[in-house]
Design an enzyme around this catalytic site. Structure first.
Site, mmCIF file in Angstrom:
data_model
loop_
_atom_site.group_PDB
_atom_site.id
_atom_site.type_symbol
_atom_site.label_atom_id
_atom_site.label_comp_id
_atom_site.label_asym_id
_atom_site.label_seq_id
_atom_site.Cartn_x
_atom_site.Cartn_y
_atom_site.Cartn_z
ATOM 1 C CE LYS A 143 -4.458 0.970 0.293
ATOM 2 N NZ LYS A 143 -5.623 0.139 -0.087
ATOM 3 C CG ASP A 150 -7.410 3.185 -0.626
ATOM 4 O OD1 ASP A 150 -7.871 2.035 -0.554
ATOM 5 O OD2 ASP A 150 -7.474 3.981 0.330
#
Ligand code: NDP
Ligand code: 2IT
Length: 443
Positions: free
Chosen positions: A123, A163
């Site tokens: 991430k 995201d």
């Protein structure tokens, strides 16, 4: 052992409370499984899993429209590559910190394992706030961010996606800069535009997948989505396509929110109203309060939609958005299913209540895995240099969500028939990565 283990985590990753929370949930779920399988214990698999393989932190300088220099911080947490290249989104939001990205990267490892596709976990992101910035400012930021990130990623190394705060616009700017730097047209990001390597259904995948997962949970009780009243939080990518699929399956979505508050539309959000939301949020980049003005319904400032009576809740905004008090209100008002589009939207206290009440509680790493699953399918299409049809991708997505549900049942169903999706998802996700790590030796 769990207390000792958590003590080491809290001390070794000081102040990273979201990361502690995510690790605690997984560790509590898999402790017994690890004890029953000493090979994992002896190889210190969990101890190794909580240590990111690599973290990259970098300065992102850029010039705003007034000619002023701005400085942000960029990150990529490469958590685990035992079963595939690092894969996971980029988040651009002022709250982004190492703790947030480590929690998200850690969750991603288990989620990606559950999809049964060859995807490791990672991430990244930045504390950059796209809100109120012009398209040109967002472009300049993305170009500066990618100038550093490009050295660390690659189609077989690490493949970022979107995201919070990173959608089609940002992926476009990031891709353009990567291509300019490397002079290569490769599947380096997912969520790309449809005419330059993107996959059909990728924008829809997280929301659709979450609704498919809710459908599977309901089936275990002989129920369907038809006529169910659903509360949805957020009004971004995940929330929008959750509502779209709910409409298609005959459920009634009655709320949407953003960081300003929520709207309650007791008549239900129909296709035309959803089209208004998509234009408002994706093109005009306005506030959800506009919906209440346009459709003459109520807007609750600074509140979350969990006080609205519902059958099913779809938290689709951010972490820890359902606390203990909200969970109690949800249960008291008759909510019997929670399907998490967001990552870790329920606090540990809220989760405890859902498990105690034995409702259908579909945690994020299972329920929202459809997004990364279709990202995996986008990577496959890029490798083949082919594009699959909408029907084919959607059918594969549905199949993947059904299989994830089966994995949760396999490890999470007790003798009385109750399915603990938390336990099921964590053990199933853990086992595959753990076995790969055992095979690959001490690295
Ligand atoms: P978007 O940026 O498209 O939308 C985010 C939405 O959540 C916006 O409505 C935003 O409101 C709201 N929101 C964000 N932060 C907060 C906050 N701190 N408090 C209240 N509201 C907030 O993001 P996505 O829809 O892509 O992501 C939503 C969630 O889903 C995240 O948890 C993400 O990690 C998760 N997720 C996303 C996937 C994907 O494929 N995109 C895949 C799997 C999970 P505002 O505009 O006011 O900020
Ligand atoms: O949290 C998530 O799974 C995502 N933001 C999507 C990740 C991806 O690589 O598609």
């Amino acid at each position: 052992m769990p207390q000792e283990f958590m003590k080491r985590i809290v001390e070794g990753h000081a102040g990273e409370t979201e990361f502690h929370q995510a690790v605690h949930e997984v560790a509590s779920s898999v402790m017994l499984f690890i004890r029953e399988n000493p090979k994992y214990l002896n190889a210190k698999i969990l101890e190794r899993m909580v240590e990111p393989e690599r973290i990259i932190i970098f300065r992102v300088s850029w010039v705003d429209d007034k000619g002023e220099i701005q400085v942000n911080r960029g990150y990529r947490v490469e958590m685990n590559s035992a079963i595939g290249p690092y894969k996971g989104g980029l988040r651009f939001h002022p709250t982004v910190s190492l703790s947030i990205l480590k929690f998200l990267a850690f969750e991603q490892v288990f989620k990606n394992s559950l999809t049964a596709l060859p995807l490791g976990g990672g991430k990244g992101g930045s504390n950059f706030d796209p809100k109120g910035k012009s398209d040109n400012e967002v472009m300049r930021f993305c170009q500066s961010f990618m100038t550093e990130l490009a050295r660390h990623i690659g189609p077989d190394t690490d493949v970022p996606a979107g995201d919070i705060g990173v959608g089609g616009r940002e992926i476009g700017f990031l891709y353009g800069q990567y291509k300019r730097l490397r002079n290569e047209f490769t599947g380096i990001l997912t969520g790309k535009g449809l005419n330059w390597g993107g996959s059909l259904i990728r924008p829809e995948a997280t929301g659709y997948g979450c609704v498919y997962f809710a459908q599977e949970m309901l089936k275990t009780k002989g129920e369907s989505l038809k006529g169910k009243i659903c509360t949805v939080s957020g009004s971004g990518n995940v929330a929008q396509y959750t509502v779209e699929k709910l409409i298609q399956l005959g459920a009634k979505a009655v709320t949407l929110s953003d960081s300003g508050g929520y709207i309650y539309d007791p008549d239900g959000i129909c296709e035309a109203k959803l089209a208004f939301v998509m234009e408002l949020k994706n093109v005009k980049r306005g506030r959800i309060s506009e919906y209440a003005k346009k459709y003459n319904c109520r807007y609750f400032e600074k509140k979350r939609p969990w006080e609205v009576k519902c059958d099913i809740a779809f938290p689709s905004a951010t972490q820890n958005e359902i606390d203990e008090a909200s969970a109690k209100v949800l249960i008291a008002s008759g909510c019997r299913c929670v399907a998490e589009g967001a990552n870790m939207p329920s606090t540990p206290e809220a989760v405890k209540i859902f498990l105690k009440e034995k409702i259908l509680y579909g945690l994020g790493k299972a329920a929202n895995a459809g997004g990364v699953a279709v990202s995996g399918l986008e990577m496959s299409q890029n490798s083949q240099r082919l594009s699959w049809s909408r029907e084919e991708v959607d059918a594969r997505l549905q199949q993947i969500m059904i299989k994830i549900h089966e994995s949760c049942v396999k490890y999470g169903k007790d003798e009385k028939g109750f399915i603990n999706y938390v336990k099921g998802a964590n053990i199933a996700g853990f086992a595959k990565v753990a076995d790969a790590m055992l095979d690959q030796g001490v690295v």
